[in-house]
Design a protein around this motif. Structure first.
Motif, PDB file in Angstrom:
ATOM      1  N   ILE A   1      74.640  42.713  18.025  1.00 55.66           N
ATOM      2  CA  ILE A   1      74.225  41.459  18.329  1.00 55.66           C
ATOM      3  C   ILE A   1      73.063  41.573  19.429  1.00 55.66           C
ATOM      4  O   ILE A   1      71.869  41.228  19.220  1.00 55.66           O
ATOM      5  CB  ILE A   1      75.164  40.585  19.158  1.00 55.66           C
ATOM      6  CG1 ILE A   1      76.086  40.083  17.852  1.00 55.66           C
ATOM      7  CG2 ILE A   1      74.390  39.259  19.439  1.00 55.66           C
ATOM      8  CD1 ILE A   1      77.291  39.309  18.586  1.00 55.66           C
ATOM      9  N   GLY A   2      73.255  42.733  20.049  1.00 56.63           N
ATOM     10  CA  GLY A   2      71.975  42.940  21.298  1.00 56.63           C
ATOM     11  C   GLY A   2      72.419  42.030  22.520  1.00 56.63           C
ATOM     12  O   GLY A   2      73.211  42.834  23.521  1.00 56.63           O
ATOM     13  N   ASP A   3      72.116  40.879  22.931  1.00 55.10           N
ATOM     14  CA  ASP A   3      72.561  40.261  24.092  1.00 55.10           C
ATOM     15  C   ASP A   3      73.433  39.118  23.327  1.00 55.10           C
ATOM     16  O   ASP A   3      72.609  37.876  23.477  1.00 55.10           O
ATOM     17  CB  ASP A   3      71.451  39.829  24.673  1.00 55.10           C
ATOM     18  CG  ASP A   3      71.868  39.152  26.112  1.00 55.10           C
ATOM     19  OD1 ASP A   3      72.659  39.215  26.649  1.00 55.10           O
ATOM     20  OD2 ASP A   3      70.751  38.455  26.622  1.00 55.10           O
ATOM     21  N   PRO A   4      74.672  39.186  23.212  1.00 54.28           N
ATOM     22  CA  PRO A   4      75.268  38.067  22.630  1.00 54.28           C
ATOM     23  C   PRO A   4      75.530  36.872  23.758  1.00 54.28           C
ATOM     24  O   PRO A   4      75.684  37.190  24.937  1.00 54.28           O
ATOM     25  CB  PRO A   4      76.954  38.577  22.448  1.00 54.28           C
ATOM     26  CG  PRO A   4      77.097  39.870  23.293  1.00 54.28           C
ATOM     27  CD  PRO A   4      75.409  40.267  23.490  1.00 54.28           C
ATOM     28  N   GLU A   5      75.588  35.655  23.229  1.00 46.44           N
ATOM     29  CA  GLU A   5      76.160  34.484  24.033  1.00 46.44           C
ATOM     30  C   GLU A   5      77.598  34.471  24.029  1.00 46.44           C
ATOM     31  O   GLU A   5      78.182  34.746  22.798  1.00 46.44           O
ATOM     32  CB  GLU A   5      75.589  32.909  23.545  1.00 46.44           C
ATOM     33  CG  GLU A   5      76.091  32.036  24.130  1.00 46.44           C
ATOM     34  CD  GLU A   5      75.896  30.855  23.581  1.00 46.44           C
ATOM     35  OE1 GLU A   5      76.257  29.829  24.023  1.00 46.44           O
ATOM     36  OE2 GLU A   5      75.173  30.684  22.446  1.00 46.44           O
ATOM     37  N   GLU A   6      78.264  34.595  25.207  1.00 45.24           N
ATOM     38  CA  GLU A   6      79.671  34.520  25.285  1.00 45.24           C
ATOM     39  C   GLU A   6      80.499  33.229  25.880  1.00 45.24           C
ATOM     40  O   GLU A   6      79.762  32.616  26.559  1.00 45.24           O
ATOM     41  CB  GLU A   6      80.039  35.617  26.530  1.00 45.24           C
ATOM     42  CG  GLU A   6      79.670  37.145  25.926  1.00 45.24           C
ATOM     43  CD  GLU A   6      80.194  38.089  26.931  1.00 45.24           C
ATOM     44  OE1 GLU A   6      81.435  38.374  26.960  1.00 45.24           O
ATOM     45  OE2 GLU A   6      79.434  38.823  27.377  1.00 45.24           O
TER      46      GLU A   6
END
Length: 111
Positions: free
Chosen positions: A59-64
């Motif tokens: 994803i790279g920089d996933p929203e958690e």
């Protein structure tokens, strides 16, 4: 609110390139399985991927975010990413590849 059946039908269709994709209704929401491993949950028509290093890298920089109140954090995948069948399939495949197989269920003992 709950997840609509149409939402699950769409996701399962988008992931149909993977073998052994299925969903199971649980507690009014859904679990998404790949190779008999739970890889994601769909709650209130939102997709939450189990967090793995492979998924984070993909994803790279996933929203958690929590999938439901009190849950641990999962990678929330927005609906616009669902349209990209190849990307979504790659994410689920990468996640399933690193998750362990479920433990075998113990046989029920008759009383």
């Amino acid at each position: 609110m709950g997840t609509k059946t149409e939402t699950m039908d769409f996701l399962v269709d988008q992931l149909s390139g993977l073998p052994n994709i299925r969903s199971k209704r649980m507690f009014g929401e859904y679990a998404l399985y790949c190779d008999e491993k739970v890889v994601a949950f769909v709650c209130d028509d939102e997709l939450f991927i189990k967090p793995t290093d492979a998924g984070r890298e993909y994803i790279g920089d996933p929203e958690e975010a929590p999938a439901y109140p009190g849950s641990k954090l999962y990678f929330r995948v927005s609906g616009d990413r669902w349209e990209d069948r190849e990307w979504l399939t790659g994410l689920i495949d990468a996640t399933a590849a690193v998750l362990p197989l479920p433990k075998p269920k113990k046989p029920k003992v008759k009383k």
